[in-house]
Write a protein that holds these residues in place. Structure first.
Motif, PDB file in Angstrom:
ATOM      1  N   ASP A  88       6.543   1.696  11.102  1.00  0.00           N
ATOM      2  CA  ASP A  88       5.275   1.274  10.504  1.00  0.00           C
ATOM      3  C   ASP A  88       5.243  -0.250  10.386  1.00  0.00           C
ATOM      4  OD1 ASP A  88       3.109   0.675   8.876  1.00  0.00           O
ATOM      5  OD2 ASP A  88       3.343   2.477   7.649  1.00  0.00           O
ATOM      6  N   LEU A  89       4.558  -0.861  11.352  1.00  0.00           N
ATOM      7  CA  LEU A  89       4.541  -2.322  11.411  1.00  0.00           C
ATOM      8  C   LEU A  89       3.786  -2.947  10.243  1.00  0.00           C
ATOM      9  CD1 LEU A  89       4.058  -2.841  15.257  1.00  0.00           C
ATOM     10  CD2 LEU A  89       6.187  -2.761  13.937  1.00  0.00           C
ATOM     11  N   VAL A  90       2.819  -2.217   9.710  1.00  0.00           N
ATOM     12  CA  VAL A  90       2.062  -2.766   8.582  1.00  0.00           C
ATOM     13  C   VAL A  90       2.933  -2.772   7.322  1.00  0.00           C
ATOM     14  CG1 VAL A  90      -0.108  -2.674   7.319  1.00  0.00           C
ATOM     15  CG2 VAL A  90      -0.025  -1.876   9.666  1.00  0.00           C
ATOM     16  N   ALA A  91       3.705  -1.713   7.162  1.00  0.00           N
ATOM     17  CA  ALA A  91       4.627  -1.655   6.023  1.00  0.00           C
ATOM     18  C   ALA A  91       5.644  -2.797   6.116  1.00  0.00           C
ATOM     19  CB  ALA A  91       5.352  -0.307   5.992  1.00  0.00           C
ATOM     20  N   ILE A  92       6.139  -3.038   7.324  1.00  0.00           N
ATOM     21  CA  ILE A  92       7.093  -4.131   7.542  1.00  0.00           C
ATOM     22  C   ILE A  92       6.453  -5.472   7.190  1.00  0.00           C
ATOM     23  CG2 ILE A  92       8.387  -5.393   9.333  1.00  0.00           C
ATOM     24  CD1 ILE A  92       8.726  -2.643  10.763  1.00  0.00           C
ATOM     25  N   ALA A  93       5.225  -5.657   7.649  1.00  0.00           N
ATOM     26  CA  ALA A  93       4.518  -6.914   7.370  1.00  0.00           C
ATOM     27  C   ALA A  93       4.311  -7.111   5.864  1.00  0.00           C
ATOM     28  CB  ALA A  93       3.179  -6.929   8.099  1.00  0.00           C
ATOM     29  N   GLU A  94       4.027  -6.020   5.166  1.00  0.00           N
ATOM     30  CA  GLU A  94       3.845  -6.123   3.712  1.00  0.00           C
ATOM     31  C   GLU A  94       5.135  -6.573   3.036  1.00  0.00           C
ATOM     32  OE1 GLU A  94       0.310  -2.791   3.016  1.00  0.00           O
ATOM     33  OE2 GLU A  94       2.392  -2.246   2.577  1.00  0.00           O
ATOM     34  N   MET A  95       6.242  -5.980   3.441  1.00  0.00           N
ATOM     35  CA  MET A  95       7.527  -6.346   2.834  1.00  0.00           C
ATOM     36  C   MET A  95       7.930  -7.776   3.183  1.00  0.00           C
ATOM     37  SD  MET A  95       9.096  -4.655   0.672  1.00  0.00           S
ATOM     38  CE  MET A  95       8.173  -3.428  -0.217  1.00  0.00           C
ATOM     39  N   ASP A  96       7.647  -8.186   4.425  1.00  0.00           N
ATOM     40  CA  ASP A  96       7.951  -9.567   4.821  1.00  0.00           C
ATOM     41  C   ASP A  96       7.137 -10.562   3.996  1.00  0.00           C
ATOM     42  OD1 ASP A  96       9.805  -8.771   6.681  1.00  0.00           O
ATOM     43  OD2 ASP A  96       8.444  -8.906   8.397  1.00  0.00           O
ATOM     44  N   ALA A  97       5.870 -10.237   3.800  1.00  0.00           N
ATOM     45  CA  ALA A  97       4.995 -11.123   3.022  1.00  0.00           C
ATOM     46  C   ALA A  97       5.460 -11.188   1.569  1.00  0.00           C
ATOM     47  CB  ALA A  97       3.556 -10.627   3.102  1.00  0.00           C
ATOM     48  N   PHE A  98       5.840 -10.039   1.047  1.00  0.00           N
ATOM     49  CA  PHE A  98       6.361  -9.984  -0.326  1.00  0.00           C
ATOM     50  C   PHE A  98       7.606 -10.864  -0.453  1.00  0.00           C
ATOM     51  CE2 PHE A  98       9.825  -7.869  -2.728  1.00  0.00           C
ATOM     52  CZ  PHE A  98       9.411  -8.201  -4.007  1.00  0.00           C
ATOM     53  N   CYS A 117       0.823  -1.208   0.000  1.00  0.00           N
ATOM     54  CA  CYS A 117       0.000   0.000   0.000  1.00  0.00           C
ATOM     55  C   CYS A 117       0.859   1.261   0.000  1.00  0.00           C
ATOM     56  CB  CYS A 117      -0.922   0.003   1.212  1.00  0.00           C
ATOM     57  SG  CYS A 117      -2.208  -1.239   1.102  1.00  0.00           S
ATOM     58  N   GLU A 118       0.219   2.355  -0.328  1.00  0.00           N
ATOM     59  CA  GLU A 118       0.864   3.672  -0.283  1.00  0.00           C
ATOM     60  C   GLU A 118       1.041   4.033   1.192  1.00  0.00           C
ATOM     61  OE1 GLU A 118       1.695   5.506  -3.003  1.00  0.00           O
ATOM     62  OE2 GLU A 118       2.206   7.366  -1.987  1.00  0.00           O
ATOM     63  N   ARG A 119       2.281   4.121   1.632  1.00  0.00           N
ATOM     64  CA  ARG A 119       2.565   4.429   3.041  1.00  0.00           C
ATOM     65  C   ARG A 119       3.780   5.356   3.117  1.00  0.00           C
ATOM     66  NH1 ARG A 119      -0.612   0.833   5.553  1.00  0.00           N
ATOM     67  NH2 ARG A 119      -0.971  -1.101   4.426  1.00  0.00           N
TER      68      ARG A 119
END
Ligand SMILES: Nc1ncnc2c1ncn2[C@@H]1O[C@H](COP(=O)(O)OP(=O)(O)O)[C@@H](O)[C@H]1O
Ligand SMILES: [Mg+2]
Length: 210
Positions: free
Chosen positions: A194-204, A173-175
């Motif tokens: 930003d824990l959500v940004a981290i989670a997105e990158m980990d999932a990627f 997402c745009e963050r």
């Protein structure tokens, strides 16, 4: 050894953001080379800022290559590394082709809010090039800069599926955290805000290295 390439002819879609995050996450697992193949040299700028902050570690070895050298020189350099990430695209079509030839896995970041025809043409051009130049290449589309408040990503996903493209389940997402991280020579993990940004990158990362 796996050679990844983050490619798109369109700028501003998140190629560099994706490439540097991937390179740092790979660098945690083994010696990693980041090839900046975009004349705008954003990945090289990120690497330069990163050198000012010794707490940002590990780092990929970063080098700039242009045009055909991305393939020829890149192939030789790659031999000394466990993982390689190429950030290529922009308007240098020779560089883009060289990156597609060098890579085993291509990631095409697509701005999910860019539903315009021009962006779609760019995307399909890259996919077509990839298939022509490197039939063995594993091509994955990554929806980036997604605005969770709109349905753009859903519409985009439908379009991409209709085209028979393989789209990663992870959406980025745009963050603000992504912009901040790059500007500091860091990753969203290293900024840690930003824990959500981290989670997105980990999932990627999990998806793309599976
Ligand atoms: N997920 C994101 N959220 C917010 N800003 C982003 C995101 N991805 C990229 N950006 C910002 O958008 C701009 C273009 O991103 P960049 O990764 O440099 O794209 P490209 O390499 O394709 O031109 C940069 O300013 C970057 O910080
Ligand atoms: Mg870039």
């Amino acid at each position: 050894m796996t050679i990844f390439a983050c490619v798109n002819t369109k700028g501003g879609v998140g190629k560099t953001t994706t490439a540097v995050h991937l390179a740092v996450m790979l660098a945690r697992q083994g010696k990693t080379l980041l090839i900046d193949g975009d004349p705008q040299a954003s990945a090289a700028s990120w690497a330069a800022w990163r050198r000012d902050n010794p707490e940002y570690t590990p780092s990929p070895t970063t080098t700039c290559l242009a045009g055909k050298a991305i393939f020829s020189e890149g192939k030789q350099l790659a031999a000394g590394f466990e993982h390689v990430v190429v950030d290529a695209g922009g308007r240098d079509s020779v560089a883009l082709r060289s990156a597609l030839l060098l890579a085993q896995r291509a990631i095409i970041p697509v701005g999910a809010s860019n539903l315009d025809a021009a962006a779609m043409t760019d995307l399909l051009t890259v996919v077509e090039l990839a298939r022509d130049y490197n039939p063995d290449l594993d091509v994955r589309v990554l929806l980036t800069r997604v605005d969770p408040r709109t349905k753009d990503a859903v519409e985009m996903l439908e379009f991409l599926n209709e085209q028979g493209l393989s789209v990663l389940t992870t959406k980025v997402c745009e963050r603000v955290a992504f912009r901040r991280a790059i500007g500091e020579g860091a990753t969203v993990h290293e900024l840690g805000r930003d824990l959500v940004a981290i989670a997105e990158m980990d999932a990627f990362f999990k998806e793309v290295t599976a």
